[in-house]
Design a protein around this motif. Structure first.
Motif, PDB file in Angstrom:
ATOM      1  N   LYS A 198      44.526  73.045  62.183  1.00 32.28           N
ATOM      2  CA  LYS A 198      44.379  73.463  63.588  1.00 32.28           C
ATOM      3  C   LYS A 198      43.027  73.034  64.133  1.00 32.28           C
ATOM      4  O   LYS A 198      42.929  72.534  65.256  1.00 32.28           O
ATOM      5  CB  LYS A 198      44.554  74.977  63.709  1.00 32.28           C
ATOM      6  CG  LYS A 198      44.223  75.522  65.093  1.00 32.28           C
ATOM      7  CD  LYS A 198      45.417  76.156  65.733  1.00 32.28           C
ATOM      8  CE  LYS A 198      45.084  76.847  67.036  1.00 32.28           C
ATOM      9  NZ  LYS A 198      44.640  75.974  68.100  1.00 32.28           N
ATOM     10  N   ALA A 199      41.969  73.208  63.334  1.00 33.13           N
ATOM     11  CA  ALA A 199      40.618  72.817  63.768  1.00 33.13           C
ATOM     12  C   ALA A 199      40.545  71.308  64.011  1.00 33.13           C
ATOM     13  O   ALA A 199      39.946  70.854  64.998  1.00 33.13           O
ATOM     14  CB  ALA A 199      39.586  73.248  62.733  1.00 33.13           C
TER      15      ALA A 199
ATOM     16  N   ALA B 224      43.118  69.307  64.781  1.00 32.49           N
ATOM     17  CA  ALA B 224      43.920  69.016  65.978  1.00 32.49           C
ATOM     18  C   ALA B 224      43.135  69.365  67.237  1.00 32.49           C
ATOM     19  O   ALA B 224      43.101  68.564  68.187  1.00 32.49           O
ATOM     20  CB  ALA B 224      45.235  69.789  65.937  1.00 32.49           C
ATOM     21  N   ASP B 225      42.492  70.524  67.257  1.00 34.73           N
ATOM     22  CA  ASP B 225      41.696  70.919  68.430  1.00 34.73           C
ATOM     23  C   ASP B 225      40.552  69.937  68.675  1.00 34.73           C
ATOM     24  O   ASP B 225      40.274  69.559  69.817  1.00 34.73           O
ATOM     25  CB  ASP B 225      41.149  72.337  68.254  1.00 34.73           C
ATOM     26  CG  ASP B 225      42.228  73.401  68.309  1.00 34.73           C
ATOM     27  OD1 ASP B 225      43.370  73.092  68.736  1.00 34.73           O
ATOM     28  OD2 ASP B 225      41.940  74.555  67.910  1.00 34.73           O
ATOM     29  N   ALA B 226      39.887  69.511  67.612  1.00 33.77           N
ATOM     30  CA  ALA B 226      38.780  68.556  67.749  1.00 33.77           C
ATOM     31  C   ALA B 226      39.287  67.219  68.285  1.00 33.77           C
ATOM     32  O   ALA B 226      38.647  66.606  69.150  1.00 33.77           O
ATOM     33  CB  ALA B 226      38.079  68.365  66.411  1.00 33.77           C
TER      34      ALA B 226
ATOM     35  N   HIS C 251      41.892  66.741  70.168  1.00 34.99           N
ATOM     36  CA  HIS C 251      42.205  66.942  71.592  1.00 34.99           C
ATOM     37  C   HIS C 251      40.930  66.860  72.421  1.00 34.99           C
ATOM     38  O   HIS C 251      40.898  66.197  73.456  1.00 34.99           O
ATOM     39  CB  HIS C 251      42.893  68.284  71.818  1.00 34.99           C
ATOM     40  CG  HIS C 251      44.257  68.358  71.206  1.00 34.99           C
ATOM     41  ND1 HIS C 251      44.848  69.548  70.881  1.00 34.99           N
ATOM     42  CD2 HIS C 251      45.139  67.391  70.852  1.00 34.99           C
ATOM     43  CE1 HIS C 251      46.036  69.314  70.342  1.00 34.99           C
ATOM     44  NE2 HIS C 251      46.238  68.009  70.317  1.00 34.99           N
ATOM     45  N   SER C 252      39.875  67.526  71.951  1.00 28.49           N
ATOM     46  CA  SER C 252      38.623  67.539  72.727  1.00 28.49           C
ATOM     47  C   SER C 252      37.937  66.170  72.726  1.00 28.49           C
ATOM     48  O   SER C 252      37.131  65.891  73.595  1.00 28.49           O
ATOM     49  CB  SER C 252      37.664  68.608  72.194  1.00 28.49           C
ATOM     50  OG  SER C 252      37.169  68.253  70.927  1.00 28.49           O
TER      51      SER C 252
ATOM     52  N   ASP D  49      50.870  68.427  65.771  1.00 30.77           N
ATOM     53  CA  ASP D  49      50.511  69.214  64.599  1.00 30.77           C
ATOM     54  C   ASP D  49      49.717  68.371  63.603  1.00 30.77           C
ATOM     55  O   ASP D  49      50.031  67.199  63.387  1.00 30.77           O
ATOM     56  CB  ASP D  49      51.794  69.733  63.937  1.00 30.77           C
ATOM     57  CG  ASP D  49      51.524  70.725  62.827  1.00 30.77           C
ATOM     58  OD1 ASP D  49      50.585  71.542  62.971  1.00 30.77           O
ATOM     59  OD2 ASP D  49      52.253  70.692  61.813  1.00 30.77           O
TER      60      ASP D  49
END
Length: 86
Positions: free
Chosen positions: A23-24, A26-28, A30-31, A39
């Protein structure tokens, strides 16, 4: 007679199991401008060198290693990616 083999194993969290590291990542991503990323699962790549009569036996023994130690059968899946003679 036995031969030496190099076995590559991929271990990843099972789908549906919380993967905070994935998750971390994937979030990174995206940013960092990669909105198309869905996923992400973060796992391990394990390389084992062993001796066996043939590649099939080496693969079977590697699966046993995963079931007994290398992968947690409750939370992780594994895949024997390749078995090659060395």
């Amino acid at each position: 007679m036995t031969a030496s083999f190099r076995i590559e194993i991929r271990v990843v969290p099972r789908r549906g199991i919380l993967d905070p590291q994935g998750k971390a990542v994937a979030d990174a991503l995206h940013s960092l401008g990669f909105p198309e990323v869905g996923d992400v699962r973060v796992g391990r790549h394990v390389v084992v060198e062993t001796r066996a009569a043939d590649a099939a036996e080496a693969g079977r023994r590697a699966a046993e290693m995963c079931e007994k130690l290398l992968a947690n059968p409750v939370t992780e899946d594994f895949e024997i990616e390749q078995v090659v003679p060395v």
